[in-house]
Design an enzyme around this catalytic site. Structure first.
Site, short mmCIF file in Angstrom:
data_model
loop_
_atom_site.label_atom_id
_atom_site.label_comp_id
_atom_site.label_asym_id
_atom_site.label_seq_id
_atom_site.Cartn_x
_atom_site.Cartn_y
_atom_site.Cartn_z
N HIS A 72 -4.98 -16.34 28.40
CA HIS A 72 -4.80 -16.94 27.08
C HIS A 72 -3.47 -17.68 27.04
O HIS A 72 -2.43 -17.14 27.42
CB HIS A 72 -4.81 -15.87 25.98
CG HIS A 72 -6.15 -15.28 25.73
ND1 HIS A 72 -6.43 -14.51 24.61
CD2 HIS A 72 -7.31 -15.36 26.42
CE1 HIS A 72 -7.70 -14.12 24.64
NE2 HIS A 72 -8.24 -14.63 25.74
N PRO A 293 1.85 -1.22 18.28
CA PRO A 293 1.04 -2.08 19.14
C PRO A 293 1.04 -3.55 18.73
O PRO A 293 0.48 -4.38 19.46
CB PRO A 293 -0.36 -1.48 19.03
CG PRO A 293 -0.37 -0.76 17.72
CD PRO A 293 1.03 -0.25 17.53
#
Length: 386
Positions: A72, A293
């Site tokens: 990505h 996270p």
């Protein structure tokens, strides 16, 4: 038994450390409380920084990642019903790879066993002694047999709830931590992702994240209260809330839906222990630090820890230089605290901490700074790709 390095924990940190030591000709034994099947199917993080990808490639364990991982080059920030792409590779020359942590573990287990590594699954009653001596000892039960492993060094890669960090005498470690008033409800669904890159979304109702694990499996998250009951979230409610939070102004766009085969709620916290070593014990990964996270840093920090640790142990065992070993904590903590700051910043910018409309407007102002300023966007990108 004796080995150079006794490694407690067969997560990505412990397994990668064992492999890196093997490449330097340093012996190790890996002890793991769970079964091999459990660690190879335990769903965790899925975003690998450029540096992590480079380390796995240099270590010769990247073949499946290179074939199946998804590169990505940007992420999307979505707020006020509008999408804004951050072109990370254009800004930094680097990228991320989406490849599940459990897949990294599978690759490392297979490679280590092919190399004849001593990995012992389902060990119990692990005890550590002699950390300030020359030969620390790990005692454990494997099957019905009590065993003892003497080491030159012990690497504690056994996670937040492991036995290694608590083996350090009281008062020798300083703990820094923060609890957040929310958690993430995460799902895995058999649904083709409706996106090519991750979406981080701020909505009046809270944060949402759209990610993926493969061409056919979507990974999505919703911000929920810290004490939320997963039973209160049937599949229909989850999909409805995801559609609401990801909705674009003037559009009926929504995530692709499919059967949910895994869901759970993860609490959000920040945690750092200093130093990351005591005597002949070196700590790494979740055993010594945890980040929210939001910044996708947990697995990447663990990889960085053991990369530094392996280089220090190589210098000591193979070249008689103990200075890198003495400086392991100092060198690792530089990266740890940068990641802590970035994860805190992303978390603060994208999550609702209450119903204060003033705070929400400040968050949107900050997001506008990021998407409209090349300097802000570059800073985010540099931290995100590693």
């Amino acid at each position: 038994m004796h080995t150079h390095v006794g490694i407690v924990g067969a997560g990505p940190a412990g397994l990668l450390l064992s492999h890196l030591l093997h490449l330097h000709g340093i012996s190790s034994v890996v002890l793991e409380a769970r079964t091999r099947d459990h660690i190879e199917h335990r769903v965790r993080a899925g975003v690998l920084e450029q540096g992590t990808v480079d380390i796995l490639r240099e270590a010769g364990v990247s073949a499946r990642m290179d074939a199946e991982g998804k590169r990505h080059e940007g992420i999307e920030l979505r707020f006020d019903g509008e999408p804004h792409r951050i072109p990370m590779t254009e800004l930094t020359g680097r990228a991320i790879t989406v490849y599940g942590q459990q897949e990294v573990v599978k690759d490392l287990v297979a490679r280590r066993l092919d190399d004849g590594a001593d990995i012992r699954f389902e060990v119990a009653d692990v005890r550590i002694d002699g950390l300030t001596g020359d030969r620390p000892t790990i005692r454990f039960r494997h099957g019905a047999t009590e065993q003892e492993l003497s080491c030159d060094v012990i690497a504690g890669c056994d996670g937040f709830h492991g036995v290694c960090r608590p083996s350090v005498p009281a008062g020798e470690l300083t703990v820094y931590e923060r609890e957040y008033p929310f958690g993430w409800l995460g799902i895995l669904a058999e649904a083709k992702p409706a996106i090519d890159e991750l979406i981080y979304c701020l909505h009046d109702e809270g944060f949402a994240l759209y990610s993926m694990r493969s061409d056919h499996v979507s990974r999505l998250y919703l911000q929920v209260s810290a004490d939320e009951d997963i039973a209160a979230w049937p599949d229909e409610r989850i999909w409805s809330e995801l559609a609401t939070r990801f909705r674009l102004a003037g559009s009926d766009w929504r995530p692709n839906e499919g059967p949910i085969f895994d869901k759970g709620i993860t609490g959000m916290r920040s945690f750092v222990t200093e130093p990351m070593q005591y005597g002949r014990l070196l700590l790494a990964g979740d055993a010594v630090h945890i980040v929210p996270p939001t910044g996708a840093k947990g697995l990447n920090l663990a990889v960085n820890d053991v990369w530094i640790m392996a280089r220090a142990l190589d210098a000591w065992f193979n070249h008689g230089d103990d200075e890198p070993l003495h400086h392991y904590s100092r060198d690792a903590l530089r990266r740890v605290w940068r990641a802590q700051h970035f994860s805190w910043w992303m978390t603060s910018m994208l999550h609702r901490f209450g119903d204060d409309p003033y705070e929400l407007r400040l968050q949107i102002a900050q997001l506008n700074n990021v998407v409209e300023s090349t300097a802000y966007a570059t800073a985010l990108s540099e931290n995100y790709v590693g």
